[in-house]
Scaffold this motif. Structure first.
Motif, mmCIF file in Angstrom:
data_model
loop_
_atom_site.group_PDB
_atom_site.id
_atom_site.type_symbol
_atom_site.label_atom_id
_atom_site.label_comp_id
_atom_site.label_asym_id
_atom_site.label_seq_id
_atom_site.Cartn_x
_atom_site.Cartn_y
_atom_site.Cartn_z
ATOM 1 N N SER A 250 5.541 1.315 -1.763
ATOM 2 C CA SER A 250 6.522 1.238 -0.667
ATOM 3 C C SER A 250 5.820 1.361 0.682
ATOM 4 O O SER A 250 6.123 0.624 1.642
ATOM 5 C CB SER A 250 7.563 2.353 -0.825
ATOM 6 N N GLU A 251 4.835 2.295 0.770
ATOM 7 C CA GLU A 251 4.073 2.460 2.016
ATOM 8 C C GLU A 251 3.240 1.215 2.306
ATOM 9 O O GLU A 251 3.172 0.752 3.460
ATOM 10 C CB GLU A 251 3.181 3.693 1.903
ATOM 11 N N VAL A 252 2.606 0.658 1.232
ATOM 12 C CA VAL A 252 1.826 -0.581 1.419
ATOM 13 C C VAL A 252 2.723 -1.695 1.913
ATOM 14 O O VAL A 252 2.368 -2.491 2.791
ATOM 15 C CB VAL A 252 1.135 -0.973 0.091
ATOM 16 N N LEU A 253 3.929 -1.751 1.281
ATOM 17 C CA LEU A 253 4.863 -2.796 1.696
ATOM 18 C C LEU A 253 5.235 -2.630 3.167
ATOM 19 O O LEU A 253 5.331 -3.612 3.921
ATOM 20 C CB LEU A 253 6.112 -2.721 0.812
ATOM 21 N N GLY B 115 1.882 -11.589 -0.029
ATOM 22 C CA GLY B 115 1.606 -10.196 -0.418
ATOM 23 C C GLY B 115 2.869 -9.369 -0.435
ATOM 24 O O GLY B 115 3.098 -8.554 -1.340
ATOM 25 N N GLN B 116 3.720 -9.603 0.596
ATOM 26 C CA GLN B 116 4.975 -8.873 0.622
ATOM 27 C C GLN B 116 5.847 -9.217 -0.591
ATOM 28 O O GLN B 116 6.451 -8.341 -1.201
ATOM 29 C CB GLN B 116 5.726 -9.194 1.930
ATOM 30 N N GLU B 117 5.887 -10.551 -0.866
ATOM 31 C CA GLU B 117 6.682 -10.959 -2.036
ATOM 32 C C GLU B 117 6.118 -10.334 -3.318
ATOM 33 O O GLU B 117 6.867 -9.827 -4.160
ATOM 34 C CB GLU B 117 6.675 -12.476 -2.151
ATOM 35 N N THR B 118 4.754 -10.402 -3.450
ATOM 36 C CA THR B 118 4.120 -9.839 -4.659
ATOM 37 C C THR B 118 4.356 -8.344 -4.764
ATOM 38 O O THR B 118 4.700 -7.817 -5.823
ATOM 39 C CB THR B 118 2.615 -10.124 -4.656
ATOM 40 N N ILE B 119 4.153 -7.660 -3.628
ATOM 41 C CA ILE B 119 4.342 -6.207 -3.648
ATOM 42 C C ILE B 119 5.796 -5.873 -3.932
ATOM 43 O O ILE B 119 6.108 -4.929 -4.667
ATOM 44 C CB ILE B 119 3.865 -5.599 -2.321
ATOM 45 N N THR B 120 6.714 -6.687 -3.365
ATOM 46 C CA THR B 120 8.148 -6.447 -3.628
ATOM 47 C C THR B 120 8.450 -6.617 -5.109
ATOM 48 O O THR B 120 9.146 -5.796 -5.724
ATOM 49 C CB THR B 120 9.000 -7.407 -2.798
ATOM 50 N N SER B 121 7.914 -7.736 -5.687
ATOM 51 C CA SER B 121 8.120 -7.970 -7.134
ATOM 52 C C SER B 121 7.484 -6.856 -7.965
ATOM 53 O O SER B 121 8.093 -6.341 -8.908
ATOM 54 C CB SER B 121 7.515 -9.322 -7.518
ATOM 55 N N ALA B 122 6.230 -6.513 -7.588
ATOM 56 C CA ALA B 122 5.546 -5.430 -8.313
ATOM 57 C C ALA B 122 6.314 -4.128 -8.169
ATOM 58 O O ALA B 122 6.422 -3.337 -9.110
ATOM 59 C CB ALA B 122 4.117 -5.275 -7.796
ATOM 60 N N ASN B 123 6.865 -3.930 -6.973
ATOM 61 C CA ASN B 123 7.623 -2.702 -6.750
ATOM 62 C C ASN B 123 8.857 -2.658 -7.654
ATOM 63 O O ASN B 123 9.185 -1.631 -8.249
ATOM 64 C CB ASN B 123 8.025 -2.621 -5.278
ATOM 65 N N GLU B 124 9.522 -3.858 -7.735
ATOM 66 C CA GLU B 124 10.701 -3.923 -8.608
ATOM 67 C C GLU B 124 10.302 -3.656 -10.064
ATOM 68 O O GLU B 124 10.980 -2.912 -10.786
ATOM 69 C CB GLU B 124 11.359 -5.289 -8.478
ATOM 70 N N ALA C 276 3.083 9.383 -12.310
ATOM 71 C CA ALA C 276 2.121 8.449 -11.714
ATOM 72 C C ALA C 276 2.827 7.190 -11.231
ATOM 73 O O ALA C 276 2.526 6.657 -10.149
ATOM 74 C CB ALA C 276 1.030 8.110 -12.722
ATOM 75 N N VAL C 277 3.780 6.707 -12.050
ATOM 76 C CA VAL C 277 4.526 5.505 -11.641
ATOM 77 C C VAL C 277 5.331 5.789 -10.388
ATOM 78 O O VAL C 277 5.410 4.965 -9.464
ATOM 79 C CB VAL C 277 5.436 5.038 -12.806
ATOM 80 N N THR C 278 5.934 6.982 -10.335
ATOM 81 C CA THR C 278 6.715 7.357 -9.143
ATOM 82 C C THR C 278 5.809 7.403 -7.907
ATOM 83 O O THR C 278 6.159 6.877 -6.833
ATOM 84 C CB THR C 278 7.381 8.718 -9.361
ATOM 85 N N ALA C 279 4.608 8.011 -8.105
ATOM 86 C CA ALA C 279 3.649 8.041 -6.986
ATOM 87 C C ALA C 279 3.219 6.633 -6.611
ATOM 88 O O ALA C 279 3.068 6.290 -5.417
ATOM 89 C CB ALA C 279 2.438 8.885 -7.366
ATOM 90 N N GLY C 280 2.999 5.787 -7.612
ATOM 91 C CA GLY C 280 2.616 4.405 -7.346
ATOM 92 C C GLY C 280 3.701 3.661 -6.607
ATOM 93 O O GLY C 280 3.434 2.861 -5.699
ATOM 94 N N LEU C 281 4.957 3.944 -7.016
ATOM 95 C CA LEU C 281 6.079 3.306 -6.319
ATOM 96 C C LEU C 281 6.101 3.734 -4.852
ATOM 97 O O LEU C 281 6.331 2.912 -3.947
ATOM 98 C CB LEU C 281 7.404 3.668 -7.011
ATOM 99 N N ASP C 282 5.854 5.031 -4.626
ATOM 100 C CA ASP C 282 5.817 5.514 -3.241
ATOM 101 C C ASP C 282 4.688 4.843 -2.470
ATOM 102 O O ASP C 282 4.866 4.402 -1.314
ATOM 103 C CB ASP C 282 5.634 7.030 -3.222
#
Length: 681
Positions: free
Chosen positions: A276-279, A390-399, A267-273
């Motif tokens: 990444s698409e949202v980003l 949002g990009q910064e947040t998504i980037t941080s969340a992605n990390e 699920a985390v891998t799917a969320g990361l994907d």
């Protein structure tokens, strides 16, 4: 020659068993003195002759006795037998004269025999060796013969008979006393040897019992611990079984957790994907916003330019209107000629006015457009900033999601490893459970074997106790010390057996230290030398502690207080060893510095009520035997006049030569001097 009163002590009884055949040719039973006298002297044993011989010899006896005792004092080998010669010799001379006076003036009757036995007893008592015993008779006879020859120098015809009478009576006395002496020495040595052998056997048995039962105490403790181990093993086995079930449940839970971790990781891998698409989409929006902002900027610039153009048009319209106004004025001045020009001027003015209005309207619209564009530009700017955040947040969340994904992947891997380990642990726990069950079963089997060994040891203890009773001499303090050690060990073992469940003994049934055999003996000792000895004093305190610790241990056991019972057993064992050590020290003292105090009062069997016939020189009478000891009889039926007289009685088929030693008119005592098998007449 030494007499029965050498040291003024009461004579001790001796047992002598000999088979004598002293019958005459006629077959009639005779007493031993009569048989010996007949053998030595034949028909010349007339007491009247010996009485006459004594009458002639007696005046010389004082000088003979003086020379005899002077020689004894001068002979180192026997001088010490006199004790204090200044006190003992006068008494010895007086007793010796009375003895000789009797044997020369009386027939060899019962009293004659008893006096000879007393002489033999006296010499046994002072440990006079046989050579010196016979030499004493020889010395007196050697001195008496010349004196008697001198007395009969005027009657030489009577001298041979006198010499025969003298030698006959002296030898008869010597033979009778030596018989008692020899048997007394043999008996004394035999009894001493037997006592020492029995004491050594009893001591060895006591030490064996003590040592074996120390092992038994260890076995008892081992048995107790084995039963505890069996019980604990069963408990551990149950716990191990529960552990197996728990490990299996944990393994199942771990497997589930590992599965969930894998699902979570997916699920985390799917969320990361998705993130990444949202980003990426947010980037597109940012780009679009940037493009819109740039377009709005261009449009704003174009609006500014249109505004500038409108300003030019407005200025031209104003100038045109002003020119039309001027043309109208000029047409008016021209009159009719100017009417046509005036129309044109009005049209131009109207057109200029319309152009100005149109320009004003366009300017207003341009201003509204510019205002809308500014608003749109501000909104786009805000959106741009929001998109950037949002990009910064998504980037941080992605990390973070990537970090969480890595950790979840690690957790999943660990959970899989844990699941594998738990599976191994489950198998190991099952093996442990099986092993513990085997140990518990083995402990139960060991407990049964230890119980069998304990029973066998108890049977050995019973046999040891039986042997100890056979070797025990109740008249010896040393023997009682050894018996007390055995009693003491058995006492301690019974306490231990009760606590470990092999016996049942209530604390209320445990005797105190005054009522056991050791306590009764200890308190009954009235010898001042023994009571003053350090070994005797050292025995009391640990003996009391033994009984107190035993009582407290059994009380604690009955109350279920195992810790207190164990502590009191330790106290019991410590005090017990102190008792054993004190008994060993006291026994050693009784063998050495207290050896003269070793003999105790004789034990008497008071269950007797038997009628017997006693013979004395004055006649015979019936008495009742009330008690019996090793050295004599208690009787009723003696009178005070019988005290000191020799008696003969038949008891259990044995002829007893004895002496009445006391009487109060009702009861009395007879000391055994000699025992012969079968009546002698």
């Amino acid at each position: 020659m030494f007499l029965q009163n050498v040291v003024g002590k009461t004579t001790q009884g001796f047992f002598m068993t000999v088979q004598r055949n002293t019958s005459r040719s006629t077959g009639a039973n005779r007493r031993l003195p009569d048989a010996i006298a007949d053998f030595m002297c034949g028909d010349s044993r007339d007491t009247a002759v010996t009485r006459a011989v004594w009458g002639n010899l007696k005046p010389a006896m004082t000088e003979i006795m003086d020379g005899f005792y002077d020689s004894v004092r001068a002979t180192p080998e026997i001088a010490d037998k006199l004790g204090d010669p200044d006190k003992s010799i006068p008494h010895l001379k007086s007793a010796q004269m009375k003895h000789w006076d009797y044997i020369f003036t009386h027939d060899p009757d019962l009293e004659f025999e008893a006096r000879a036995v007393r002489i033999g007893e006296a010499h046994v008592r002072i440990d006079l060796e046989a050579q010196w015993y016979l030499a004493s008779y020889g010395r007196l006879l050697i001195e008496a013969l010349p004196a008697l020859v001198k007395r009969y120098r005027f009657a030489p015809g009577k001298l041979p008979g006198a010499l025969q009478a003298l030698v006959g009576r002296v030898f008869l006395d010597m033979i009778m006393s030596y018989d008692a002496y020899e048997n007394g020495v043999v008996r004394k040595r035999g009894e001493e040897h037997q006592r020492e052998n029995e004491l050594a056997s009893l001591r060895g048995l006591a030490n064996t019992v003590s040592d074996i039962n120390e092992v038994a105490l260890g076995m008892a403790t081992l048995s107790h611990n084995t039963r505890r181990a069996a019980k604990n093993g069963q408990a551990i086995s149950s716990a191990a079984s529960e552990l197996v079930a728990s490990v299996e449940q944990i393994s199942q839970t771990s497997d589930g957790a590992a599965h969930e971790a894998n699902s979570t990781n997916a699920a985390v891998t799917a969320g990361l994907d998705a993130m990444s698409e949202v980003l990426q989409r947010m980037g597109d929006i940012a780009d679009a916003s940037q493009q819109s902002a740039e377009n709005l900027a261009d449009l704003h610039q174009a609006s500014e330019q249109i505004g500038e153009f409108l300003s030019v048009i407005e200025s031209i319209a104003n100038q045109t209107n002003l020119l039309a106004l001027n043309a109208t004025i000029e047409a008016a001045r021209a009159g009719e000629a100017g009417k046509g020009f005036a129309v044109v001027a009005n049209e131009v003015k109207s057109l200029a006015t319309q152009a100005a209005k149109a320009t004003e309207d366009i300017a207003q619209r341009i201003d509204a457009l510019k205002a809308g564009m500014l608003t749109t530009q501000d909104s786009i700017s805000v959106s741009r900033k929001a998109v950037d955040r949002g990009q910064e947040t998504i980037t941080s969340a992605n990390e973070r999601m990537q970090s969480v994904g890595s950790r979840i992947a690690g957790v999943s891997s660990r959970m899989q490893e844990i699941s594998a380990i738990l599976q191994q642990q489950k198998e190991a726990s099952q093996e442990i459970a099986r092993s513990i069950t085997g140990v518990a079963d083995l402990a139960v089997e060991n407990e049964a074997q230890l119980k069998n060994m304990s029973d066998a040891l108890q049977a050995s203890n019973d046999r040891f106790s039986s042997d100890a009773r056979n070797w025990f001499n109740a008249e010896s303090n040393r023997s009682l010390c050894e018996m007390a050690k055995i009693d003491h060990v058995m006492f301690k073992k019974r306490v231990v057996d009760t606590i470990i469940g092999h016996d049942k003994w209530s604390a209320a049934d445990v005797p105190d230290h005054h009522q056991c055999r050791l306590g009764k003996w200890y308190e009954a000792i009235d010898n001042a030398n023994i009571r003053a000895h350090p070994a005797y004093k050292a025995l009391a305190a640990p003996h009391a502690r033994v009984h107190a610790a035993a009582h407290e241990a059994l009380q604690a056991h009955a109350a279920g207080d195992a810790n207190t019972a164990s502590a009191r057993l330790t106290d019991l064992n410590t005090a017990s060893q102190q008792v054993i050590d004190a008994l060993n020290d006291l026994s050693h003292a009784l063998q050495n510095e207290l050896k003269d105090s070793d003999r105790r009062r004789e034990l008497r069997d008071k269950s007797r009520q038997e009628t017997a016939r006693v013979e004395m020189a004055s006649g015979s009478k019936s008495v009742t035997i009330t008690d019996v000891s090793q050295s004599g009889f208690g009787v009723s039926g003696l009178s005070k006049a019988d005290v000191g007289k020799a008696v003969r009685l038949i008891y259990n088929g044995t002829e007893i030569l004895g002496e009445a030693v006391w009487a109060d008119g009702n009861r009395g005592g007879i000391r055994i001097m000699r025992k012969d098998r079968g009546p002698q007449g």
